[in-house]
Design a protein around this motif. Sequence first.
Motif, mmCIF file in Angstrom:
data_model
loop_
_atom_site.group_PDB
_atom_site.id
_atom_site.type_symbol
_atom_site.label_atom_id
_atom_site.label_comp_id
_atom_site.label_asym_id
_atom_site.label_seq_id
_atom_site.Cartn_x
_atom_site.Cartn_y
_atom_site.Cartn_z
ATOM 1 N N TYR A 207 76.840 131.526 -21.382
ATOM 2 C CA TYR A 207 76.370 130.814 -20.115
ATOM 3 C C TYR A 207 76.042 132.007 -19.008
ATOM 4 C CZ TYR A 207 75.668 128.038 -16.179
ATOM 5 O OH TYR A 207 75.025 127.267 -14.755
ATOM 6 N N LEU A 208 74.877 132.058 -18.790
ATOM 7 C CA LEU A 208 74.672 133.167 -17.643
ATOM 8 C C LEU A 208 74.357 132.723 -16.302
ATOM 9 C CD1 LEU A 208 72.616 135.753 -19.732
ATOM 10 C CD2 LEU A 208 74.925 135.937 -19.344
ATOM 11 N N THR A 227 71.509 129.373 -10.328
ATOM 12 C CA THR A 227 71.311 128.307 -11.602
ATOM 13 C C THR A 227 71.741 129.304 -12.788
ATOM 14 O OG1 THR A 227 69.631 127.132 -12.672
ATOM 15 C CG2 THR A 227 68.802 129.618 -11.950
ATOM 16 N N GLY A 228 71.613 128.763 -13.873
ATOM 17 C CA GLY A 228 72.019 129.325 -14.876
ATOM 18 C C GLY A 228 71.556 128.757 -16.370
ATOM 19 N N THR A 229 71.970 129.353 -17.158
ATOM 20 C CA THR A 229 71.245 129.179 -18.759
ATOM 21 C C THR A 229 72.166 129.642 -19.828
ATOM 22 O OG1 THR A 229 69.446 129.411 -20.151
ATOM 23 C CG2 THR A 229 70.138 131.464 -19.073
ATOM 24 N N VAL A 230 72.280 128.860 -20.647
ATOM 25 C CA VAL A 230 73.079 129.072 -21.980
ATOM 26 C C VAL A 230 71.912 130.129 -22.989
ATOM 27 C CG1 VAL A 230 73.924 128.161 -24.026
ATOM 28 C CG2 VAL A 230 74.442 127.116 -21.751
ATOM 29 N N VAL A 231 72.548 130.924 -23.321
ATOM 30 C CA VAL A 231 71.755 131.937 -24.235
ATOM 31 C C VAL A 231 72.267 131.578 -25.856
ATOM 32 C CG1 VAL A 231 71.254 134.338 -25.148
ATOM 33 C CG2 VAL A 231 71.713 133.781 -22.696
ATOM 34 N N PRO A 232 71.369 131.028 -26.518
ATOM 35 C CA PRO A 232 71.814 130.374 -27.757
ATOM 36 C C PRO A 232 71.697 131.689 -28.863
ATOM 37 C CG PRO A 232 69.401 129.916 -27.372
ATOM 38 C CD PRO A 232 69.779 130.660 -26.118
#
Length: 422
Positions: A207-208, A227-232
Amino acid sequence: MSQTPGETTERTTTVSHTPPDAERLRRWRMVLGADSADSTGRALTGQDAAMDSALNALYGGGGGKKPGDRGTGGRSAGLGASAPSVARWLGDIRTYFPSTVVRVMQRDAIDRLGLATLLLEPEMLEAVEPDVHLVGTLLSLGKAMPETTKETARAVVRKVVEDLEARLESRTRTTLTGALDRSARISRPRHRDIDWDRTIRANLKNYLTLPAPDTATTAETTGTATTGTVVPERLIGYGRSSRSAKKDIILCVDQSGSMAASVVHASVFGAVLASMRTLSTRLVVFDTAVVDLTDQLDDPVDVLFGTQLGGGTDINRALAYCQSRITRPADTVVVLVSDLYEGGIRDEMLKRVAAMKASGVQFVTLLALSDEGAPAYDHEHASALGALGAPAFACTPDLFPDVMAAAIEKRPLPIPDKEHQP
């Protein structure tokens, strides 16, 4: 203290339902049997007398009436050799007792009074309450059964099989289908095959946290400035559906006399597993000989009548046959159902199990597949198999789907009361 009318009525009702001494004596007379008639001073009439007579015929100890007679009398542990008389007694107990009690009494009558041979007569079979143990008795009488009785016997067996299938099939299919899906996860799926739930959970460590494009606007509307995102980094997907079997199942079932209930349940499960296209199922039964009944799995009744309960046991020979049929070790589950009393070569049996496990086979040892728990079994062999990573334990039919699911997914087996296992 004052009482409300409701309280008075309730207390009066309770007192009126308290059994008088005569009722207590009646109950004691029913419990203790005819031998207690003098001490209780209580005579039985009507239905009580009929129930007592039915119990006398099976559990009594002295001379007295034959089955089918009504009324009181000395207890007589004998149902006679007359099939009509026994059939009448079977009708009586079905009238006076619930089916669960009837099955116990039938089993006791067969075991205590040697009535197995009377089951060769059609009128007897039509009077009994079918259950797994009765099926085992019928199978043990297979070769001695006259042609006039075989159709009736098949009808009895089919009723038990259909009841078991109705109870076990749905849960078995659901549990194993889920296990097969999970065991078929792939790491490079196409987009439409991605399992997003498992993929996200597997990548939460990636998670970034990112700055929002408009900090002021984001803070005002969401209460946060980031905000953030999950790098798959790793994708997890479902295996593509295929007509080919995902797993090979081999049921290797001991058909010695003590394993009768296990043979019945294994035959039903074998038929259910064989009906699942994602499984390739083989059913092997053995005593000192080995018989492959796979081609009969579309009808478990045919499977059961293809068995021959009794005789010796050669587990090593049976496992040698199963081992010769394994073509995909990593995708094979072998289930040995046996009390482990080996009449063959013990060391060779253990070497075969070790070799199968070393090749990637999932090996499961069930001391019994029934509701009664483990019968007498060879503790030394059970311990030796446990040391090889194939713990031996008794399994109920309700637990079997979970055991198979764990074996398919290569998870630890759900062993009941593990601390008491050998």
